[in-house]
Design a protein around this motif. Structure first.
Motif, PDB file in Angstrom:
ATOM      1  N   LEU A  59     -17.560 -20.564   4.610  1.00  0.00           N
ATOM      2  CA  LEU A  59     -18.119 -21.253   3.453  1.00  0.00           C
ATOM      3  C   LEU A  59     -18.548 -20.295   2.346  1.00  0.00           C
ATOM      4  O   LEU A  59     -18.960 -20.738   1.265  1.00  0.00           O
ATOM      5  CB  LEU A  59     -19.308 -22.127   3.880  1.00  0.00           C
ATOM      6  N   ASN A  60     -18.509 -18.977   2.631  1.00  0.00           N
ATOM      7  CA  ASN A  60     -18.846 -17.998   1.589  1.00  0.00           C
ATOM      8  C   ASN A  60     -17.619 -17.609   0.754  1.00  0.00           C
ATOM      9  O   ASN A  60     -17.719 -16.839  -0.191  1.00  0.00           O
ATOM     10  CB  ASN A  60     -19.452 -16.737   2.224  1.00  0.00           C
ATOM     11  N   GLN A  61     -16.444 -18.146   1.116  1.00  0.00           N
ATOM     12  CA  GLN A  61     -15.228 -17.871   0.354  1.00  0.00           C
ATOM     13  C   GLN A  61     -15.272 -18.603  -0.991  1.00  0.00           C
ATOM     14  O   GLN A  61     -15.966 -19.616  -1.135  1.00  0.00           O
ATOM     15  CB  GLN A  61     -14.003 -18.349   1.143  1.00  0.00           C
ATOM     16  N   PRO A  62     -14.549 -18.088  -2.004  1.00  0.00           N
ATOM     17  CA  PRO A  62     -14.473 -18.825  -3.286  1.00  0.00           C
ATOM     18  C   PRO A  62     -13.979 -20.250  -3.056  1.00  0.00           C
ATOM     19  O   PRO A  62     -13.147 -20.501  -2.171  1.00  0.00           O
ATOM     20  CB  PRO A  62     -13.468 -18.004  -4.101  1.00  0.00           C
ATOM     21  N   LEU A  63     -14.488 -21.170  -3.894  1.00  0.00           N
ATOM     22  CA  LEU A  63     -14.183 -22.585  -3.701  1.00  0.00           C
ATOM     23  C   LEU A  63     -12.681 -22.868  -3.794  1.00  0.00           C
ATOM     24  O   LEU A  63     -12.151 -23.704  -3.052  1.00  0.00           O
ATOM     25  CB  LEU A  63     -14.950 -23.420  -4.743  1.00  0.00           C
ATOM     26  N   TRP A  64     -11.987 -22.132  -4.696  1.00  0.00           N
ATOM     27  CA  TRP A  64     -10.554 -22.405  -4.852  1.00  0.00           C
ATOM     28  C   TRP A  64      -9.769 -22.011  -3.606  1.00  0.00           C
ATOM     29  O   TRP A  64      -8.784 -22.659  -3.239  1.00  0.00           O
ATOM     30  CB  TRP A  64     -10.003 -21.711  -6.107  1.00  0.00           C
ATOM     31  N   GLU A  65     -10.236 -20.929  -2.916  1.00  0.00           N
ATOM     32  CA  GLU A  65      -9.564 -20.527  -1.672  1.00  0.00           C
ATOM     33  C   GLU A  65      -9.785 -21.577  -0.582  1.00  0.00           C
ATOM     34  O   GLU A  65      -8.870 -21.912   0.180  1.00  0.00           O
ATOM     35  CB  GLU A  65     -10.096 -19.174  -1.193  1.00  0.00           C
ATOM     36  N   TYR A  67     -10.281 -24.689  -1.171  1.00  0.00           N
ATOM     37  CA  TYR A  67      -9.487 -25.860  -1.570  1.00  0.00           C
ATOM     38  C   TYR A  67      -8.038 -25.714  -1.119  1.00  0.00           C
ATOM     39  O   TYR A  67      -7.451 -26.644  -0.536  1.00  0.00           O
ATOM     40  CB  TYR A  67      -9.569 -26.047  -3.082  1.00  0.00           C
ATOM     41  N   VAL A  68      -7.453 -24.526  -1.381  1.00  0.00           N
ATOM     42  CA  VAL A  68      -6.051 -24.308  -0.990  1.00  0.00           C
ATOM     43  C   VAL A  68      -5.896 -24.437   0.521  1.00  0.00           C
ATOM     44  O   VAL A  68      -4.966 -25.101   1.020  1.00  0.00           O
ATOM     45  CB  VAL A  68      -5.561 -22.923  -1.479  1.00  0.00           C
ATOM     46  N   ASP A  69      -6.814 -23.801   1.276  1.00  0.00           N
ATOM     47  CA  ASP A  69      -6.749 -23.901   2.741  1.00  0.00           C
ATOM     48  C   ASP A  69      -6.863 -25.356   3.195  1.00  0.00           C
ATOM     49  O   ASP A  69      -6.142 -25.800   4.101  1.00  0.00           O
ATOM     50  CB  ASP A  69      -7.888 -23.081   3.376  1.00  0.00           C
ATOM     51  N   PHE A  70      -7.792 -26.105   2.566  1.00  0.00           N
ATOM     52  CA  PHE A  70      -8.008 -27.495   2.966  1.00  0.00           C
ATOM     53  C   PHE A  70      -6.755 -28.348   2.733  1.00  0.00           C
ATOM     54  O   PHE A  70      -6.320 -29.100   3.621  1.00  0.00           O
ATOM     55  CB  PHE A  70      -9.188 -28.070   2.164  1.00  0.00           C
ATOM     56  N   ILE A  71      -6.156 -28.193   1.538  1.00  0.00           N
ATOM     57  CA  ILE A  71      -4.961 -28.984   1.209  1.00  0.00           C
ATOM     58  C   ILE A  71      -3.802 -28.634   2.151  1.00  0.00           C
ATOM     59  O   ILE A  71      -3.126 -29.526   2.689  1.00  0.00           O
ATOM     60  CB  ILE A  71      -4.543 -28.758  -0.267  1.00  0.00           C
ATOM     61  N   VAL A  72      -3.584 -27.315   2.342  1.00  0.00           N
ATOM     62  CA  VAL A  72      -2.479 -26.890   3.220  1.00  0.00           C
ATOM     63  C   VAL A  72      -2.707 -27.413   4.642  1.00  0.00           C
ATOM     64  O   VAL A  72      -1.778 -27.937   5.287  1.00  0.00           O
ATOM     65  CB  VAL A  72      -2.345 -25.351   3.214  1.00  0.00           C
ATOM     66  N   ASN A  73      -3.938 -27.278   5.128  1.00  0.00           N
ATOM     67  CA  ASN A  73      -4.236 -27.741   6.493  1.00  0.00           C
ATOM     68  C   ASN A  73      -4.025 -29.247   6.638  1.00  0.00           C
ATOM     69  O   ASN A  73      -3.468 -29.720   7.631  1.00  0.00           O
ATOM     70  CB  ASN A  73      -5.673 -27.381   6.869  1.00  0.00           C
ATOM     71  N   MET A  74      -4.501 -30.012   5.644  1.00  0.00           N
ATOM     72  CA  MET A  74      -4.360 -31.470   5.749  1.00  0.00           C
ATOM     73  C   MET A  74      -2.897 -31.886   5.716  1.00  0.00           C
ATOM     74  O   MET A  74      -2.457 -32.715   6.514  1.00  0.00           O
ATOM     75  CB  MET A  74      -5.120 -32.157   4.606  1.00  0.00           C
ATOM     76  N   PHE A  75      -2.124 -31.302   4.788  1.00  0.00           N
ATOM     77  CA  PHE A  75      -0.722 -31.719   4.645  1.00  0.00           C
ATOM     78  C   PHE A  75       0.157 -31.204   5.783  1.00  0.00           C
ATOM     79  O   PHE A  75       1.289 -31.666   5.937  1.00  0.00           O
ATOM     80  CB  PHE A  75      -0.167 -31.283   3.283  1.00  0.00           C
ATOM     81  N   THR A  76      -0.351 -30.227   6.556  1.00  0.00           N
ATOM     82  CA  THR A  76       0.381 -29.793   7.755  1.00  0.00           C
ATOM     83  C   THR A  76      -0.260 -30.362   9.022  1.00  0.00           C
ATOM     84  O   THR A  76       0.072 -29.965  10.130  1.00  0.00           O
ATOM     85  CB  THR A  76       0.407 -28.251   7.841  1.00  0.00           C
ATOM     86  N   PHE A  77      -1.211 -31.284   8.824  1.00  0.00           N
ATOM     87  CA  PHE A  77      -1.920 -31.959   9.921  1.00  0.00           C
ATOM     88  C   PHE A  77      -2.627 -30.974  10.857  1.00  0.00           C
ATOM     89  O   PHE A  77      -2.741 -31.221  12.048  1.00  0.00           O
ATOM     90  CB  PHE A  77      -0.961 -32.858  10.712  1.00  0.00           C
ATOM     91  N   ASN A  78      -3.108 -29.877  10.276  1.00  0.00           N
ATOM     92  CA  ASN A  78      -3.984 -28.967  11.015  1.00  0.00           C
ATOM     93  C   ASN A  78      -5.418 -29.357  10.667  1.00  0.00           C
ATOM     94  O   ASN A  78      -6.019 -28.844   9.724  1.00  0.00           O
ATOM     95  CB  ASN A  78      -3.690 -27.523  10.613  1.00  0.00           C
ATOM     96  N   LEU A  79      -5.996 -30.272  11.424  1.00  0.00           N
ATOM     97  CA  LEU A  79      -7.286 -30.876  11.053  1.00  0.00           C
ATOM     98  C   LEU A  79      -8.486 -30.034  11.450  1.00  0.00           C
ATOM     99  O   LEU A  79      -9.624 -30.382  11.116  1.00  0.00           O
ATOM    100  CB  LEU A  79      -7.395 -32.280  11.674  1.00  0.00           C
ATOM    101  N   GLY A  80      -8.282 -28.927  12.157  1.00  0.00           N
ATOM    102  CA  GLY A  80      -9.384 -28.032  12.507  1.00  0.00           C
ATOM    103  C   GLY A  80     -10.246 -28.560  13.651  1.00  0.00           C
ATOM    104  O   GLY A  80      -9.901 -29.527  14.320  1.00  0.00           O
ATOM    105  N   ASP A  81     -11.404 -27.880  13.855  1.00  0.00           N
ATOM    106  CA  ASP A  81     -12.326 -28.238  14.944  1.00  0.00           C
ATOM    107  C   ASP A  81     -13.593 -28.876  14.373  1.00  0.00           C
ATOM    108  O   ASP A  81     -14.001 -28.588  13.246  1.00  0.00           O
ATOM    109  CB  ASP A  81     -12.731 -26.989  15.737  1.00  0.00           C
TER     110      ASP A  81
END
Length: 338
Positions: A59-65, A67-81
Motif C-alpha cells: 500500500l506504500n506503492q504509488p497509486l498508479w502502480e 491501479y495497474v496491478d489491480f486492473i491486470v490482476n482482475m482481467f486475468t482473474f488473479n483475485l489475490g488473497d
C-alpha cells in the motif's frame, strides 16, 4: 445491420463498461479512507506497525502502480488473497465457500416472480375489469409497496409464530424440519432431502428479495398483454377467424414478453444489492453478507474481487437482455439502417 451484427457490437461495447466499472471500484476501495492495517492490528495498532503492514501489503506503492496491478490482476482473474476476513486464503476459495447459499437464494428470488408475477399479470390482462383482475392488480401494488427490511422483519415474526398467525399451520415442521432463519447446509446439496431443507430455509429470504420484482412483473405484464391484445394485427387475426387459443399463444404471448425482458434482467441485477440486507436479516451468510464484512473490515482484495464479479454479473445480465431481444424482437437492428 443484421440482428446478430447488432448483438456482436453490444458484446464489444461491454469491454469498456467493465474497464470503467473496475477502475471506479479501485478508486472507491483503494483511494478511499478504508485502512486495512487498522483492522488487521486492532488494539495493537501503532504508527510503526501500521507502516510495516502498509509496506508488506504494497500500500506504500504509488497509486498508479497499484491501479495497474489491480486492473491486470482482475482481467486475468488473479483475485489475490483475503487480508482480514480469512487471512492468507485465496479470494476464490473464500467466495466459493459463501457463493452457493446466495446462488440458491437468488435462483428462488428470480423464479418466484417469474412463475407468479408474469402469469398473474397475463391473467389480469386476459380478463380485464373482473374480480380476478382487481385482486391480482391489488396484490401487485401491495407487493411492490412493501420495503424489503419491513417485509423481512414481518415475515420472520409471522413464521416464527406461524401456529398463532396462520391458524395452526406450523412452518418450521412443514415438509421438513427447519428453523425460520439461518445459514443452509450446502454440503451434498444434490441430495433431494438436503436440497429441500436448504431451499425451505432460504425461501422466506427469496420471497422478500423477489417481492418488488413480482409486483413489477405483474403490473407490466398486465399492461403489455392489454396493449398487444388491442393491437391491429391481433384484430386482423380475429377477423381471419383464428381460434382464441392460437391468437393468445402465437400472437399475444410472445409480443407481450418483449417489454418484460428489461424488467426481468434489471430486477435480477437489483437482487445483487438487495442480498446484502436480506442475508444479514435472515442470517444466510452468503455473498452479500461476505461483501458487507469485507468492506467494513478493510479487506481490500476480497472487496475488490467481489465488486469485479458483481460488475461481470451485471454486464452479463445486460448481454443476456440484448440476446433475448435479438431472439424475440425481429425489429432489433433495423433502426440503424435508416
Amino acid at each position: 445491420m443484421s440482428r446478430w451484427t447488432y448483438f456482436a457490437k453490444r458484446l464489444v461495447l461491454a469491454i469498456p463498461v467493465i474497464l470503467f466499472g473496475t477502475s471506479l471500484t479501485f478508486l472507491i476501495i483503494y483511494a478511499g479512507p478504508i485502512d486495512p492495517a487498522t483492522a488487521i492490528l486492532g488494539q495493537k495498532a501503532t504508527p510503526e506497525r501500521i507502516q510495516q503492514i502498509h509496506e508488506s501489503l504494497g500500500l506504500n506503492q504509488p497509486l498508479w502502480e497499484q491501479y495497474v496491478d489491480f486492473i491486470v490482476n482482475m482481467f486475468t482473474f488473479n483475485l489475490g488473497d483475503s487480508w482480514v476476513v480469512q487471512p492468507n486464503t485465496p479470494a476464490y476459495e473464500v467466495i466459493a465457500n459463501f457463493a452457493p447459499r446466495t446462488i440458491l437464494m437468488g435462483a428462488w428470488a428470480v423464479l418466484l416472480p417469474l412463475f407468479i408475477g408474469i402469469p398473474l399479470g397475463f391473467y389480469a390482462g386476459l380478463n380485464p375489469n373482473t374480480l380476478g383482475d382487481y385482486s391480482a392488480s391489488f396484490g401487485g401494488i401491495v407487493w411492490r409497496a412493501m420495503p424489503n427490511f419491513w417485509l423481512a422483519v414481518m415475515l420472520m415474526m409471522i413464521l416464527s409464530n406461524s401456529e398463532k398467525f396462520l391458524l395452526g399451520f406450523d412452518w418450521q415442521s412443514f415438509i421438513v424440519s427447519t428453523n425460520v432463519a439461518g445459514a443452509p447446509d450446502m454440503n451434498n446439496i444434490w441430495n433431494f432431502g438436503n436440497f429441500l431443507q436448504a431451499s425451505k430455509l432460504v425461501l422466506p429470504a427469496s420471497l422478500v428479495l423477489g417481492s418488488a420484482s413480482m409486483g413489477n412483473e405483474m403490473r407490466i405484464g398486465r399492461t403489455a398483454f392489454l396493449e398487444v391484445k388491442n393491437s391491429n394485427y391481433v384484430e386482423m387475426a380475429r377477423a381471419k377467424g383464428l381460434p382464441g387459443r392460437t391468437i393468445v399463444w402465437k400472437h399475444i404471448f410472445r409480443n407481450a414478453l418483449i417489454p418484460l425482458i428489461p424488467v426481468i434482467t434489471a430486477e435480477a441485477g437489483v437482487l445483487v444489492g438487495g442480498s446484502v440486507l436480506v442475508e444479514t436479516v435472515f442470517g444466510i451468510n452468503g455473498i452479500g453478507w461476505l461483501f458487507f464484512n469485507a468492506v467494513t473490515n478493510g479487506d481490500l482484495p476480497l472487496s475488490g474481487a467481489l465488486m469485479f464479479l458483481f460488475i461481470l454479473l451485471l454486464v452479463g445480465l445486460n448481454i443476456l437482455q440484448d440476446f433475448l431481444y435479438t431472439v424475440v424482437d425481429p425489429r432489433v437492428g433495423f433502426e440503424s439502417e435508416g
